[in-house]
Design a protein around this motif. Structure first.
Motif, mmCIF file in Angstrom:
data_model
loop_
_atom_site.group_PDB
_atom_site.id
_atom_site.type_symbol
_atom_site.label_atom_id
_atom_site.label_comp_id
_atom_site.label_asym_id
_atom_site.label_seq_id
_atom_site.Cartn_x
_atom_site.Cartn_y
_atom_site.Cartn_z
ATOM 1 N N PHE A 86 0.847 -1.193 0.000
ATOM 2 C CA PHE A 86 0.000 0.000 0.000
ATOM 3 C C PHE A 86 0.877 1.236 0.000
ATOM 4 O O PHE A 86 1.926 1.289 0.638
ATOM 5 C CB PHE A 86 -0.908 0.008 1.232
ATOM 6 N N VAL A 88 1.444 4.995 1.047
ATOM 7 C CA VAL A 88 1.008 5.871 2.126
ATOM 8 C C VAL A 88 1.666 7.235 1.980
ATOM 9 O O VAL A 88 2.878 7.327 1.784
ATOM 10 C CB VAL A 88 1.352 5.271 3.511
ATOM 11 N N LEU A 95 6.506 2.248 8.825
ATOM 12 C CA LEU A 95 5.701 1.806 7.689
ATOM 13 C C LEU A 95 6.507 0.916 6.738
ATOM 14 O O LEU A 95 6.050 -0.152 6.315
ATOM 15 C CB LEU A 95 5.145 3.020 6.938
ATOM 16 N N TYR A 107 5.064 -1.316 3.582
ATOM 17 C CA TYR A 107 4.280 -0.209 3.056
ATOM 18 C C TYR A 107 5.221 0.712 2.289
ATOM 19 O O TYR A 107 6.378 0.900 2.681
ATOM 20 C CB TYR A 107 3.623 0.592 4.179
ATOM 21 N N CYS A 152 6.096 4.472 1.377
ATOM 22 C CA CYS A 152 5.846 5.697 2.145
ATOM 23 C C CYS A 152 6.476 6.906 1.461
ATOM 24 O O CYS A 152 7.640 6.875 1.061
ATOM 25 C CB CYS A 152 6.401 5.534 3.560
ATOM 26 N N PHE A 207 -1.394 -0.068 11.991
ATOM 27 C CA PHE A 207 -1.630 -0.897 10.804
ATOM 28 C C PHE A 207 -3.048 -1.429 10.765
ATOM 29 O O PHE A 207 -3.648 -1.580 9.690
ATOM 30 C CB PHE A 207 -0.623 -2.052 10.765
ATOM 31 N N ASN A 252 -5.269 -0.578 7.502
ATOM 32 C CA ASN A 252 -5.811 -1.676 6.684
ATOM 33 C C ASN A 252 -7.327 -1.664 6.671
ATOM 34 O O ASN A 252 -7.956 -1.934 5.641
ATOM 35 C CB ASN A 252 -5.316 -3.016 7.227
#
Length: 709
Positions: free
Chosen positions: A587, A589, A606, A611, A613, A695, A699
């Protein structure tokens, strides 16, 4: 000649007329009854008639006349064996002297005589009424100790008989007594019950006094606004009653001369008992009656003048009091606003560096696994989190007192928590050359369910306090299992030291806020809030704390808490906080944060959990990058230069961008929730936080968006 039964019937009729407000007719019938009673020489009937005449003048607020006729009634009553009428007359004289003439000493003497007679008769309701009046009189002049036993009798009587006619005043008197005892919660409840019952009964007189005494209590508690409101209600009710009294007085002004003539007639009737001297003393009687009437009229006029002056002075005093209360209320509101702003600022400024401490500790533990086996970094993390909790509780101690803090329901290891506390306080122990020992009952399960952070804060305060006042000694933490009921385990915790001890005179003070006790020549640092917070936190657990101490030998603090032991629930709680960090999906971010240390911590947290970032330093940069790059979620700081997080979020929503926005802030959640929702934010996380919590929330919001798409 009339019979005794006929005269009693006339007395009953005159009484009913008086109670209905027809004073003129009541007095006329009383005159007939009195003449007939004198004719048959029945002292008890004569006393009853004089009592009824006095009661009429009392209702008409002609108190000097009322006293005159009550005294006449008492002369004839004392010639009988009727203790009931003696009790009533003495009680009524006590009422006039205490509450109308303000001659409390004389009034209380009449009440005491009334109580003596009430003990001789079977009717306990008369005793209750006299006890109520004497209690009120004592409390009015501040003699609470003298009125204590009378109040005790009233409470017993009401519990047995439930007399609704006196319940409003009884509740008010209990409020006044508990206020004097500084039992403020009980006093507050009693006053509120008195006001509620007075409103239900539409009893303006008792309700007005309840508001007045409640206002005095609130003023004592420095609750100026509530005190002002209750004083205003008292003024309104008093004005209404005063208007009603004026209306009644206006209706009877036309018969005042007739009432005076009636008084002369009654005196004349008395003198008819000795007919043989009537002709010889007629002129003297007329002169004497004229002098008496003139004297009574002068007394009445003097009373009216004094009452008018007193009322004007009272109104002036009330106006000044109202003005002072308004000013005080305004200042209190300003101080409350300043306090709120100060708390908000301090909260933010303290949480921000604590986020850095906790975050860097987490990074060190993650990047250097070998350090996780040692006690130092774990103790540092624990101490930082404890400090955060302490900061929150100190800054929000009003919320603790108002029971706005809700205990959490988490699983924890009792042995791990105690050892963590021991390790965290080891540097204090070493400073004073002390030893900390932990003793846990082997019957206690290691895995328990409860609010471990609040529990740890209680122990940290108590053990830290013991170490501070102990040198070259030992502090013991002893945990015993007292009983087991189903899944609930009742544990007793004892913190024992062999330090300097506490003087008996100081034991009641140590749980007050900002109070520090100890030898004056020694410098003991601290806020004076530790034990106060302990006591309030234990109240949240439904518990209390006991203290035993002896100067020079040491102190023992002990308390009891119930924790739950349930392996099924423990497994559920653990599973509920688990987050799948192994997903192969990455993901993207966007982190909007101006603090450089926070940027590093958030970014590393992260990225080490798969993730992607991107970090920008302000809201304008965030708006610009959102035009070029797509993100799955935005972590938005609130307090930033140029434009803050709220304004940035509002502009993002104005662009039609529906990406989840989560506030990542050091502000208290309750302070910003309304504004966050208004600008389109989806959630709030307060720094510092557990990575698992971060998290889980990220999520959850990403999955919501994807499920809609």
């Amino acid at each position: 000649m009339s019979t005794k039964k006929e005269i009693n019937k006339l007395i009953l009729s005159a009484t009913k007329l008086r109670e209905s407000g027809n004073f003129e007719k009541s007095l006329l019938i009383s005159r007939i009854a009195l003449r007939n009673a004198i004719a048959i020489k029945d002292n008890e009937l004569i006393a009853n008639n004089y009592k009824n005449v006095a009661a009429n003048f009392n209702e008409l607020m002609e108190f000097d006349k009322a006293i005159f006729y009550y005294n006449k009634a008492l002369i004839f009553a004392n010639l009988t064996n009727n203790d009931s009428i003696k009790e009533k007359i003495n009680n009524n004289l006590g009422n006039i002297y205490c509450f109308e003439k303000r001659k409390y000493e004389k009034g209380i003497e009449f009440y005491k005589k009334a109580l003596e007679f009430s003990e001789k008769i079977p009717d306990s309701s008369q005793m209750a009424m006299t006890n109520l009046n004497i209690t009120w009189a004592y409390f009015d002049i501040g003699s609470y100790k003298e009125g204590k036993n009378n109040l005790k009798f009233l409470n017993w009587y009401h519990n047995k008989h439930e007399d609704s006619s006196t319940i409003v005043v009884l509740k008010m008197l209990n409020g006044m007594y508990h206020s004097y005892k500084n039992e403020n919660d009980i006093a507050n409840r009693c006053f509120q019950e008195a006001i509620k019952l007075g409103q239900e009964q539409d009893n303006k007189t008792d309700l007005s006094y309840a508001h007045l005494e409640y206002s005095k209590f609130l003023l004592k508690q420095k609750e100026y606004k509530n005190a002002y409101d209750n004083l205003a209600l008292y003024n309104r009710l008093t004005e209404e009653m005063f208007t009603e009294v004026k209306s009644v007085k206006a209706n009877i002004e036309g018969v005042n001369f007739e009432l005076d003539e009636y008084k002369r007639t009654i005196d004349k009737i008395e003198n008819e008992k000795d007919l043989q001297f009537k002709s010889l003393k007629k002129s003297r009687v007329i002169v004497l009656l004229f002098i008496i009437v003139l004297f009574v009229l002068l007394l009445f006029l003097n009373s009216l003048i004094k009452n008018n002056k007193y009322r004007r002075k009272s109104n002036l005093d009330l106006m000044h009091a109202n003005e002072e209360l308004i000013v005080a209320n305004k200042k209190a509101e300003e101080l409350s606003l300043l306090k709120t702003q100060f708390v908000s600022t301090i909260s933010h400024e303290l949480r921000t560096p604590l986020y850095g401490v906790v975050g860097i500790t987490d990074l060190l533990l993650e990047e250097h696994k070998e350090l996780a086996l040692g006690p130092h970094l774990n103790s540092l993390k624990f101490s930082a989190r404890y400090l955060l909790s302490l900061v929150n509780d100190i800054l929000q101690i009003n919320k603790i007192e108002e029971n706005k803090i809700v205990l959490e329901y988490l699983t924890f290891s009792i042995s791990d928590e105690l050892n963590m506390i021991k390790n965290s306080l080891s540097f204090i122990a070493q400073k004073n050359n002390n030893e900390i020992t932990v003793e846990i009952d082997p019957l206690i399960p290691d895995s328990l369910i409860g609010d471990k952070l609040r529990f740890a804060q209680i122990l940290m305060n108590l053990v830290g306090n013991a170490l501070k006042f102990t040198n070259n000694g030992e502090v013991q933490i002893i945990v015993k299992q007292l009983k087991v009921r189903g899944n609930m385990h009742t544990l007793e915790f004892s913190i024992i030291d062999n330090g300097i001890g506490i003087a008996p005179i100081d034991i009641d003070k140590i749980f007050d806020k900002f109070v520090q006790v100890g030898r004056k020549e020694m410098d003991y640092q601290g806020t004076g809030l530790g034990l106060s917070i302990v006591k309030r936190l234990l109240e949240l657990f439904g518990s209390d704390i006991a203290v035993e101490s002896e100067l020079g030998k040491g102190t023992t603090f002990a308390f009891v808490i119930d924790f739950e032991y349930d392996m099924v629930k423990t497994a559920e709680i653990i599973s509920d906080i688990q987050v799948d960090l192994t997903s192969i999906q990455v993901f993207n971010v966007l982190v909007v944060e101006d603090n450089h240390i926070n940027q590093i911590i958030t970014k590393k947290t992260l990225e080490r959990n798969n993730y992607s970032c991107t970090v920008v330093e302000d809201g304008y940069a965030a708006l610009e990058i959102l035009n070029k790059v797509e993100f799955d979620v935005i972590l938005m700081d609130i307090n930033m230069p140029l434009i803050n997080g709220f304004e940035t979020s509002r502009r993002i929503r104005q662009k039609g961008i529906e990406i989840p926005i989560i506030a990542l802030t050091a502000f208290d959640k309750n302070e910003i929730t309304d504004e966050a929702i208004a600008v389109g934010m989806n959630d709030i996380i307060v720094k510092p936080f557990e990575p698992v919590q971060l998290f889980k929330i990220i999520n959850c919001h990403i999955q919501k968006v994807k499920s809609v798409v």
